[in-house]
Design an enzyme around this catalytic site. Structure first.
Site, PDB file in Angstrom:
ATOM      1  N   SER A 147       0.760  -1.219   0.004  1.00  7.48           N
ATOM      2  CA  SER A 147       0.017   0.241   0.046  1.00  7.48           C
ATOM      3  C   SER A 147       0.850   1.241  -0.111  1.00  7.48           C
ATOM      4  O   SER A 147       2.039   0.984   0.390  1.00  7.48           O
ATOM      5  CB  SER A 147      -0.892   0.046   1.280  1.00  7.48           C
ATOM      6  OG  SER A 147      -1.399   1.290   1.386  1.00  7.48           O
ATOM      7  N   TYR A 160      -1.556  -1.452  10.015  1.00 10.28           N
ATOM      8  CA  TYR A 160      -1.651  -1.671   8.719  1.00 10.28           C
ATOM      9  C   TYR A 160      -0.504  -0.889   8.304  1.00 10.28           C
ATOM     10  O   TYR A 160       0.254  -1.565   7.467  1.00 10.28           O
ATOM     11  CB  TYR A 160      -3.023  -0.819   8.164  1.00 10.28           C
ATOM     12  CG  TYR A 160      -3.016  -0.922   6.582  1.00 10.28           C
ATOM     13  CD1 TYR A 160      -3.553  -2.483   6.228  1.00 10.28           C
ATOM     14  CD2 TYR A 160      -2.957   0.155   5.846  1.00 10.28           C
ATOM     15  CE1 TYR A 160      -3.677  -2.715   4.945  1.00 10.28           C
ATOM     16  CE2 TYR A 160      -3.116  -0.060   4.358  1.00 10.28           C
ATOM     17  CZ  TYR A 160      -3.669  -1.359   4.151  1.00 10.28           C
ATOM     18  OH  TYR A 160      -3.827  -1.544   2.576  1.00 10.28           O
TER      19      TYR A 160
END
Length: 270
Positions: A147, A160
């Protein structure tokens, strides 16, 4: 220069997180390429079956192989089973994962561990299990979905971000080690893509967020994202950034870190 239609032709490809979003769209795009055989994995069997039917209608060989990435103790065995389905795996797309929507101070350590198990440890267990037969066969390609949150910190995503940063470290090292063995490694870092990732993101209570973030809803179409990823993979790119205007933050962070930190407090986490 290789294109998706030439690079993926006649390849056996395993995709995790194939029941929806980027994974599903990658599977459907690959199913249109001559001779492709697909192994589709995720937890949601009904959605996997729907993806498989669409892929089969495009002429691809396709096997549904459900797995739960949180059950990391079983993943080495499950990977060996996946290899046995077609006798080998040429390409692995480690795409499955889970996001987060909670401030660091309110996030229990159990959530940090869960996100790390799913987003990081599951991928390296699968990768380590599949590599020996790739080396023996003289070809392989490992693709992981990180990401842009793996490139810099982002509010309400501390766990995350940690998992996605860890992926960068591991797969950059692996890329250097494997180059002499004809094993390619690609790190894919999406920005805001129009998928349901925010719906299943963990809240501070460990329950699904259950809401579509406005930024996510305005994100890049998942089918466009998938096609851009496959074009980059076919060129054996080490890193693929895919998204819209939010990708500028990666370049600002890398070239002007002080400016990034000044701007970071203005970032809307949704």
């Amino acid at each position: 220069m290789a294109t998706p239609s030439t690079y993926f032709k006649n390849r056996i490809i395993w995709i995790t997180g194939a029941s929806s979003g980027i994974g599903k769209n990658i599977a459907v795009a690959l199913s249109k390429i001559e001779g492709v055989s697909l192994i589709l994995s995720a937890r949601r069997v009904e959605k996997l079956e729907a993806t498989a039917e669409e892929c089969k209608s495009n002429g691809a060989k396709c096997i549904v192989y459900p797995i739960d990435l949180e059950q990391t103790d079983s993943l080495e065995y499950k990977t060996n089973e996946a290899i046995a389905l077609f006798g080998k795996i040429d390409i692995v797309i480690n795409n499955g994962g889970i996001s987060q929507r909670s401030l660091t101070i309110e996030t229990p350590i159990a959530n940090d561990r869960k996100i790390m198990e799913i987003d990081y440890f599951s991928t390296i267990i699968i990768t380590k299990a599949v590599l020996p037969q790739m080396i023996q066969n003289g070809f392989g390609h490992i693709i992981v979905t990180s990401s842009i949150s793996g490139c810099f910190g982002f509010p309400q995503r501390s766990a995350y971000c940690a998992a996605k940063h860890a992926m960068y470290g591991f797969y950059e090292a692996l890329d250097i080690e494997m180059r002499s063995k004809n094993i390619a490694v690609t790190i894919v870092s999406p920005g805001r893509i129009n998928t349901d990732i925010s719906l299943s993101a963990l809240t501070k209570n460990g329950t699904p967020h259950g809401e579509m973030d406005p930024g996510q809803a305005k994100g890049l179409d998942a089918s466009i994202c998938a096609n851009r990823i496959l074009k980059g993979v076919a060129k054996k790119k080490h890193e693929i950034l895919v998204g819209k205007g939010e990708l500028i933050m990666v370049h600002i962070y890398r070239k002007f870190p002080r400016l990034f930190h000044l701007l970071a407090t203005k970032i809307n986490p949704t």
